[in-house]
Design a protein around this motif. Structure first.
Motif, short mmCIF file in Angstrom:
data_model
loop_
_atom_site.label_atom_id
_atom_site.label_comp_id
_atom_site.label_asym_id
_atom_site.label_seq_id
_atom_site.Cartn_x
_atom_site.Cartn_y
_atom_site.Cartn_z
N PRO A 25 -14.21 -21.99 -32.00
CA PRO A 25 -14.47 -22.57 -30.65
C PRO A 25 -15.97 -23.07 -30.44
CG PRO A 25 -13.54 -20.54 -30.41
CD PRO A 25 -13.91 -20.74 -32.05
N HIS A 26 -16.86 -22.44 -31.04
CA HIS A 26 -18.49 -22.98 -30.90
C HIS A 26 -18.71 -24.16 -31.93
CE1 HIS A 26 -18.61 -20.56 -34.81
NE2 HIS A 26 -19.58 -21.35 -35.14
N LEU A 27 -17.67 -24.76 -32.64
CA LEU A 27 -17.60 -25.74 -33.40
C LEU A 27 -17.26 -26.99 -32.65
CD1 LEU A 27 -16.95 -24.69 -37.07
CD2 LEU A 27 -19.37 -24.95 -36.11
N PRO A 28 -17.87 -28.15 -32.46
CA PRO A 28 -17.16 -29.32 -31.67
C PRO A 28 -15.97 -29.77 -32.55
CG PRO A 28 -19.31 -30.07 -32.86
CD PRO A 28 -19.20 -28.41 -32.93
N PRO A 29 -15.06 -30.14 -31.58
CA PRO A 29 -13.94 -30.77 -32.36
C PRO A 29 -13.93 -32.21 -32.76
CG PRO A 29 -13.47 -30.73 -30.17
CD PRO A 29 -14.81 -30.03 -30.31
N CYS A 30 -13.56 -32.83 -33.76
CA CYS A 30 -13.80 -34.17 -34.25
C CYS A 30 -12.47 -34.65 -34.59
CB CYS A 30 -14.90 -34.15 -35.10
SG CYS A 30 -14.59 -33.04 -36.72
N TYR A 31 -12.49 -35.67 -35.45
CA TYR A 31 -11.25 -36.50 -35.70
C TYR A 31 -10.54 -35.82 -36.69
CZ TYR A 31 -13.44 -36.94 -40.43
OH TYR A 31 -14.09 -36.77 -41.63
N THR A 32 -11.03 -34.51 -37.52
CA THR A 32 -10.27 -33.70 -38.35
C THR A 32 -9.27 -32.91 -37.73
OG1 THR A 32 -12.19 -32.28 -38.28
CG2 THR A 32 -11.97 -33.66 -40.01
N ASN A 33 -9.58 -32.75 -36.23
CA ASN A 33 -8.54 -31.80 -35.50
C ASN A 33 -7.45 -32.72 -35.36
OD1 ASN A 33 -11.03 -30.64 -34.62
ND2 ASN A 33 -9.92 -29.75 -33.00
N GLU A 81 -2.82 -26.87 -29.88
CA GLU A 81 -4.34 -26.09 -29.59
C GLU A 81 -5.32 -27.23 -30.34
OE1 GLU A 81 -6.55 -22.36 -30.91
OE2 GLU A 81 -4.66 -22.22 -30.97
N LEU A 82 -5.05 -27.61 -31.35
CA LEU A 82 -5.99 -28.55 -32.04
C LEU A 82 -6.42 -29.68 -31.45
CD1 LEU A 82 -5.10 -28.23 -35.76
CD2 LEU A 82 -7.25 -27.60 -34.70
N VAL A 83 -5.25 -30.55 -30.77
CA VAL A 83 -5.23 -31.72 -30.06
C VAL A 83 -5.63 -31.48 -28.66
CG1 VAL A 83 -4.04 -33.69 -29.24
CG2 VAL A 83 -3.52 -32.65 -31.50
#
Length: 107
Positions: A37-45, A63-65
């Motif tokens: 959770p402390h890492l920002p999501p990005c295109y890899t999500n 959850e990822l999306v």
């Protein structure tokens, strides 16, 4: 994030070889170690969500999306409040996450 992308690609390779068990283990490891959770999501999500859908793990995909959707939306809203144009990447991620969430809702 290159490391996340590498794990997603490895899982896709196992799926291509029809080795779902190894693909599942790769994604389980990635989920436990790279999608905190402390890492920002990005295109890899998005990539990881697509892999999880292929593996039948729609809850994890959601959850990822969902995380990416909220993150992208908040970044765009911040840019708009500050009267700046949002980045094309943020707009793309928001649109694609909406599409995937809609597709997951249909399942």
């Amino acid at each position: 994030m290159p490391v996340r992308h590498t794990f997603n690609e490895l899982a896709k390779a196992f799926i291509h070889e029809e080795n779902m068990e190894k693909a599942q283990r790769v994604m389980e490891y990635a989920f436990e170690n790279l999608y905190h959770p402390h890492l920002p999501p990005c295109y890899t999500n998005l990539e990881a969500a697509e892999v999880m859908i292929m593996l039948g793990e729609t809850d994890r995909a959601w959850e990822l999306v969902q995380t990416l959707h909220h993150y992208s939306k908040s970044r765009i809203e911040l840019e708009q409040r500050e009267r700046r144009s949002p980045s094309r990447l943020d707009v793309f991620l928001l649109e694609r996450s909406r599409e995937l969430l809609a597709a997951l809702d249909e399942r």
